[in-house]
Design a protein around this motif. Structure first.
Motif, short mmCIF file in Angstrom:
data_model
loop_
_atom_site.label_atom_id
_atom_site.label_comp_id
_atom_site.label_asym_id
_atom_site.label_seq_id
_atom_site.Cartn_x
_atom_site.Cartn_y
_atom_site.Cartn_z
N ARG A 2 0.86 -1.19 0.00
CA ARG A 2 0.00 0.00 0.00
C ARG A 2 0.89 1.23 0.00
O ARG A 2 1.82 1.33 0.80
N THR A 4 0.51 5.35 0.36
CA THR A 4 -0.37 6.47 0.67
C THR A 4 0.41 7.76 0.49
O THR A 4 1.55 7.85 0.95
N CYS A 31 0.64 -1.59 -6.95
CA CYS A 31 0.36 -1.33 -5.53
C CYS A 31 -1.05 -0.77 -5.39
O CYS A 31 -1.69 -0.42 -6.37
N LYS A 32 -1.47 -0.71 -4.14
CA LYS A 32 -2.75 -0.06 -3.83
C LYS A 32 -2.41 1.38 -3.42
O LYS A 32 -1.72 1.59 -2.43
N GLU A 34 -3.37 5.32 -2.41
CA GLU A 34 -4.37 6.21 -1.83
C GLU A 34 -3.75 7.59 -1.73
O GLU A 34 -2.60 7.74 -1.28
N SER A 101 4.38 -3.36 4.64
CA SER A 101 3.32 -3.49 3.63
C SER A 101 2.64 -2.16 3.33
O SER A 101 1.74 -2.09 2.51
N HIS A 102 3.10 -1.10 4.02
CA HIS A 102 2.46 0.21 3.85
C HIS A 102 3.53 1.30 3.95
O HIS A 102 4.19 1.43 4.97
#
Length: 159
Positions: A2, A4, A31-32, A34, A101-102
């Protein structure tokens, strides 16, 4: 993974919105992503150091509300460490190998980040000693994260 981006201020320019949308779409493969926008404070002309500190403090409080406990925080700061694209890719890859993971990237407003935000960061990254508009930094950062994933996966990228 993730990713961000926590950023100060809204993007008004169509060409920047289009570029951000394009890199966001491209990054979806890897990736995710945001993107969180927090409100900016108006900075008066010839603001005193005290007023600028108060502005950074207010913006910093807004930023910190969106930083998750599990996030590895990278603050963009002019005094941070400069990396090549390959070294940034290596850093992102290594974080993943180590179990992160973030990753949260922080882009401050026009007068930078508060000390509290800088203290929360695990790493301070500088793209240059030059000053860039914070809105444009979103595009530059997204492009470099995209480039990092292309490097990590061994896909071609423009050198």
């Amino acid at each position: 993974m993730r990713i961000t981006l926590v950023t100060v201020g809204k993007i008004k320019e169509r060409y920047l919105k289009d570029a951000i949308a394009e890199y966001s779409k491209r990054l979806g493969k890897y990736c995710k992503l945001e993107i969180i926008e927090v409100a900016d404070e108006k900075t008066p002309e010839n603001a005193s150091a005290t007023v600028e500190d108060m502005i950074r403090q207010k913006e910093g409080e807004r930023i910190l509300k969106y930083i998750k406990e599990d996030a590895y925080v990278v603050a963009l700061a002019i005094d941070g460490q400069m990396l090549s694209s390959e070294k940034l890719a290596e850093k992102i890859k290594l974080l993943g190998i180590q179990g992160t993971s973030h990753i949260a990237f922080i882009i401050g407003g026009s007068i930078g980040l508060s000390q509290e935000v800088l203290s929360r960061a695990h790493y301070q990254l500088s793209f240059s000693k030059m000053t860039f508009p914070h809105q444009l930094m979103r595009v530059i950062l997204l492009e470099q994260v995209y480039r990092s994933y292309r490097i990590i996966t061994g896909e071609p990228y423009h050198k």
